[in-house]
Motif scaffolding. Structure first.
Motif: not given
Length: 287
Positions: A152-162, A232-236
């Motif tokens: 929600f902040d262009e990669g400053a923090s990311t979410l993945q999964g449930p 974005a974190p790899p692999p993207a």
């Protein structure tokens, strides 16, 4: 490692084949536009790094055209420990996958929690637990596919999964559109059996109302992801940005949910991977 993933995949497949017992004999039931009930769907569980476990849960609203609002309480309860354990109160028609999780402690053992939903004169109840038979792997499937990453902040923090808690909070005003922007990235792995990349986008975003006192209208509930580069974190192998707006009919606190599906599609072809779900909270004020 590959053998372990294969055993997990077989377990998930067995669960899919037997889940009709949880949802009722769905293929034999006539379809209805309205007047039917809602059944929770136990989709499996997985361990967290701290030793706790997350139970993954969706639902099936048997109505083709009827959204349902069922407040937490006698008609929408999870016990023991409830009635509120983070379940939805707004139910969309059809099968919804991986909608929320319940975190249980390290010593949960063979205990169970039970979700009961009563609507349209029908009560449906499902028990959920951490039986070893129902372990799932929502972060990587048997083909080494991984869920999309969202931010929600262009990669400053990311979410993945449930889903796991509220990812972001907003304020809004009744009747005034609230902009919602999501950055998304995915490994863009093609499902086994597909000779070429599917024609659907590498990542599809879907916004829904999860809880709230009124109606939510999205400008686009499936906003297309415009291809852009971001942190974005790899692999993207695919990166994009999608924007929509949400407009609220009544003041109060809402929870919205966004799901990012990759080429494996909704429900990950029944293997509880690979999609990402996140929740945002919106405090809506009167004009």
């Amino acid at each position: 490692m590959q053998a372990i993933r294969w055993r997990i995949a077989v377990t998930c497949a067995a669960f899919v084949l037997t889940s009709g017992a949880l949802l009722g004999q769905l293929p034999l039931e006539p379809k209805h536009d309205s007047g039917q009930g809602v059944t929770g769907a136990f989709e499996g569980w997985y361990k967290n790094p701290d030793g706790t476990s997350n139970i993954l849960i969706g639902y099936y609203n048997r109505n083709l055209k009827q959204d349902l609002d069922i407040p937490v309480g006698p008609n929408n309860k999870i016990e023991p420990g409830g009635p509120d354990q983070g379940q939805p109160t707004h139910f969309l028609p059809g099968r919804q996958w991986g909608v929320f999780t319940i975190t249980v402690p390290k010593d949960f053992g063979d205990k169970k929690v039970v979700w009961s939903i009563t609507v349209n004169g029908k009560t449906n109840t499902i028990p959920v637990d951490i039986d070893p038979l129902w372990v799932v792997a929502p972060f990587v499937d048997a083909e080494d596919n991984t869920p999309p990453v969202i931010s929600f902040d262009e990669g400053a923090s990311t979410l993945q999964g449930p889903p796991r808690g509220i990812a972001k909070s907003f304020t809004a005003t009744v009747g005034e559109p609230l902009p919602l922007t999501v950055w998304v990235a995915d490994d863009a792995k093609v499902p086994v059996g597909a000779l070429n990349a599917p024609k659907t986008p590498a990542a599809v975003l879907t916004w829904t109302e999860f809880r709230g006192p009124g109606n939510v209208t999205f400008d686009k509930n499936k906003p297309p992801a415009e291809k852009i580069d971001w942190k974005a974190p790899p692999p993207a192998n695919f990166m994009g940005k999608a924007t929509t707006t949400a407009t609220f009919s009544q003041p109060g606190d809402y929870i919205l949910e966004v799901a990012a599906n990759d080429w494996s599609g909704e429900g990950g072809r029944g293997f509880q991977c690979c999609w990402t779900t996140a929740q945002v909270k919106v405090n809506v004020k009167a004009k």
